[in-house]
Motif scaffolding. Sequence first.
Motif, PDB file in Angstrom:
ATOM      1  N   VAL A 151       0.840  -1.201   0.000  1.00 22.65           N
ATOM      2  CA  VAL A 151       0.000   0.000   0.000  1.00 22.65           C
ATOM      3  C   VAL A 151       0.874   1.249   0.000  1.00 22.65           C
ATOM      4  O   VAL A 151       0.610   2.205  -0.745  1.00 22.65           O
ATOM      5  N   ILE A 152       1.926   1.250   0.812  1.00 20.71           N
ATOM      6  CA  ILE A 152       2.851   2.385   0.827  1.00 20.71           C
ATOM      7  C   ILE A 152       3.511   2.539  -0.541  1.00 20.71           C
ATOM      8  O   ILE A 152       3.685   3.654  -1.042  1.00 20.71           O
ATOM      9  N   GLY A 153       3.870   1.436  -1.172  1.00 21.09           N
ATOM     10  CA  GLY A 153       4.448   1.475  -2.512  1.00 21.09           C
ATOM     11  C   GLY A 153       3.502   2.088  -3.527  1.00 21.09           C
ATOM     12  O   GLY A 153       3.906   2.916  -4.345  1.00 21.09           O
ATOM     13  N   ILE A 154       2.229   1.711  -3.469  1.00 18.65           N
ATOM     14  CA  ILE A 154       1.235   2.278  -4.395  1.00 18.65           C
ATOM     15  C   ILE A 154       1.073   3.774  -4.149  1.00 18.65           C
ATOM     16  O   ILE A 154       1.004   4.566  -5.105  1.00 18.65           O
ATOM     17  N   ILE A 155       1.029   4.164  -2.871  1.00 23.96           N
ATOM     18  CA  ILE A 155       0.910   5.589  -2.549  1.00 23.96           C
ATOM     19  C   ILE A 155       2.100   6.365  -3.101  1.00 23.96           C
ATOM     20  O   ILE A 155       1.940   7.434  -3.699  1.00 23.96           O
ATOM     21  N   LEU A 156       3.310   5.833  -2.930  1.00 21.83           N
ATOM     22  CA  LEU A 156       4.499   6.507  -3.456  1.00 21.83           C
ATOM     23  C   LEU A 156       4.493   6.560  -4.977  1.00 21.83           C
ATOM     24  O   LEU A 156       4.956   7.537  -5.571  1.00 21.83           O
ATOM     25  N   LEU A 157       3.979   5.523  -5.641  1.00 23.67           N
ATOM     26  CA  LEU A 157       3.858   5.551  -7.092  1.00 23.67           C
ATOM     27  C   LEU A 157       2.950   6.688  -7.541  1.00 23.67           C
ATOM     28  O   LEU A 157       3.282   7.446  -8.462  1.00 23.67           O
ATOM     29  N   VAL A 158       1.815   6.820  -6.876  1.00 26.15           N
ATOM     30  CA  VAL A 158       0.849   7.872  -7.235  1.00 26.15           C
ATOM     31  C   VAL A 158       1.428   9.258  -6.941  1.00 26.15           C
ATOM     32  O   VAL A 158       1.324  10.174  -7.773  1.00 26.15           O
TER      33      VAL A 158
ATOM     34  N   THR B 129      13.300  20.285  -9.093  1.00 24.67           N
ATOM     35  CA  THR B 129      13.053  19.653  -7.800  1.00 24.67           C
ATOM     36  C   THR B 129      11.839  18.739  -7.874  1.00 24.67           C
ATOM     37  O   THR B 129      11.861  17.616  -7.348  1.00 24.67           O
ATOM     38  N   LEU B 130      10.780  19.194  -8.528  1.00 22.79           N
ATOM     39  CA  LEU B 130       9.583  18.371  -8.659  1.00 22.79           C
ATOM     40  C   LEU B 130       9.862  17.130  -9.509  1.00 22.79           C
ATOM     41  O   LEU B 130       9.394  16.038  -9.185  1.00 22.79           O
ATOM     42  N   TYR B 131      10.613  17.286 -10.595  1.00 23.63           N
ATOM     43  CA  TYR B 131      10.964  16.134 -11.435  1.00 23.63           C
ATOM     44  C   TYR B 131      11.767  15.109 -10.636  1.00 23.63           C
ATOM     45  O   TYR B 131      11.498  13.906 -10.688  1.00 23.63           O
ATOM     46  N   ILE B 132      12.779  15.580  -9.906  1.00 23.27           N
ATOM     47  CA  ILE B 132      13.649  14.666  -9.161  1.00 23.27           C
ATOM     48  C   ILE B 132      12.880  13.989  -8.036  1.00 23.27           C
ATOM     49  O   ILE B 132      12.970  12.771  -7.847  1.00 23.27           O
ATOM     50  N   ALA B 133      12.102  14.773  -7.272  1.00 25.98           N
ATOM     51  CA  ALA B 133      11.316  14.199  -6.173  1.00 25.98           C
ATOM     52  C   ALA B 133      10.292  13.198  -6.713  1.00 25.98           C
ATOM     53  O   ALA B 133      10.063  12.148  -6.112  1.00 25.98           O
ATOM     54  N   GLY B 134       9.685  13.516  -7.849  1.00 22.10           N
ATOM     55  CA  GLY B 134       8.721  12.601  -8.455  1.00 22.10           C
ATOM     56  C   GLY B 134       9.374  11.301  -8.894  1.00 22.10           C
ATOM     57  O   GLY B 134       8.842  10.217  -8.667  1.00 22.10           O
ATOM     58  N   ALA B 135      10.544  11.415  -9.510  1.00 23.84           N
ATOM     59  CA  ALA B 135      11.248  10.219  -9.972  1.00 23.84           C
ATOM     60  C   ALA B 135      11.689   9.339  -8.807  1.00 23.84           C
ATOM     61  O   ALA B 135      11.511   8.112  -8.838  1.00 23.84           O
ATOM     62  N   VAL B 136      12.234   9.953  -7.762  1.00 21.43           N
ATOM     63  CA  VAL B 136      12.686   9.187  -6.598  1.00 21.43           C
ATOM     64  C   VAL B 136      11.495   8.504  -5.919  1.00 21.43           C
ATOM     65  O   VAL B 136      11.550   7.317  -5.582  1.00 21.43           O
ATOM     66  N   SER B 137      10.420   9.252  -5.732  1.00 24.46           N
ATOM     67  CA  SER B 137       9.227   8.687  -5.096  1.00 24.46           C
ATOM     68  C   SER B 137       8.671   7.527  -5.919  1.00 24.46           C
ATOM     69  O   SER B 137       8.300   6.492  -5.374  1.00 24.46           O
ATOM     70  N   PHE B 138       8.636   7.692  -7.232  1.00 27.23           N
ATOM     71  CA  PHE B 138       8.117   6.650  -8.109  1.00 27.23           C
ATOM     72  C   PHE B 138       8.978   5.393  -8.040  1.00 27.23           C
ATOM     73  O   PHE B 138       8.453   4.279  -7.932  1.00 27.23           O
TER      74      PHE B 138
ATOM     75  N   GLY C  41       8.580   3.705  -4.665  1.00 28.77           N
ATOM     76  CA  GLY C  41       7.268   3.075  -4.628  1.00 28.77           C
ATOM     77  C   GLY C  41       7.226   1.805  -5.457  1.00 28.77           C
ATOM     78  O   GLY C  41       6.665   0.786  -5.036  1.00 28.77           O
ATOM     79  N   LEU C  42       7.836   1.838  -6.630  1.00 31.03           N
ATOM     80  CA  LEU C  42       7.886   0.654  -7.485  1.00 31.03           C
ATOM     81  C   LEU C  42       8.678  -0.462  -6.810  1.00 31.03           C
ATOM     82  O   LEU C  42       8.256  -1.624  -6.812  1.00 31.03           O
ATOM     83  N   TYR C  43       9.793  -0.119  -6.180  1.00 31.75           N
ATOM     84  CA  TYR C  43      10.593  -1.110  -5.471  1.00 31.75           C
ATOM     85  C   TYR C  43       9.784  -1.755  -4.338  1.00 31.75           C
ATOM     86  O   TYR C  43       9.785  -2.969  -4.191  1.00 31.75           O
ATOM     87  N   LEU C  44       9.116  -0.919  -3.537  1.00 31.33           N
ATOM     88  CA  LEU C  44       8.339  -1.454  -2.420  1.00 31.33           C
ATOM     89  C   LEU C  44       7.185  -2.314  -2.897  1.00 31.33           C
ATOM     90  O   LEU C  44       6.837  -3.315  -2.269  1.00 31.33           O
ATOM     91  N   PHE C  45       6.580  -1.933  -4.014  1.00 31.85           N
ATOM     92  CA  PHE C  45       5.446  -2.692  -4.533  1.00 31.85           C
ATOM     93  C   PHE C  45       5.884  -4.047  -5.077  1.00 31.85           C
ATOM     94  O   PHE C  45       5.229  -5.060  -4.852  1.00 31.85           O
TER      95      PHE C  45
END
Length: 69
Positions: free
Chosen positions: A9-16, A50-59, A62-66
């Motif tokens: 669930v945390i992985g999905i949230i981070l993906l979104v 900053t938004l691009y980098i934060a988005g990429a890292v979060s994605f 999230g993908l790893y956790l999922f």
Amino acid sequence: MGSASTIKVIGIILLVVGAGLALWGYQLSESIGSEITQAVTGSETDKVMTLYIAGAVSFVVGLYLFIKN
């Protein structure tokens, strides 16, 4: 709820969130102020990057956790 499903669930949230941040950065890069800055300096504004980098890292996290479990 077990720990494996909680991590998914945390992985999905981070993906979104990651996709949302990247989309927000893209929309911001198309703004008039950002286009003027890009025309003058030849690079994106710090906020957009900053938004691009934060988005990429979060994605990616999230993908790893999922996928991990």
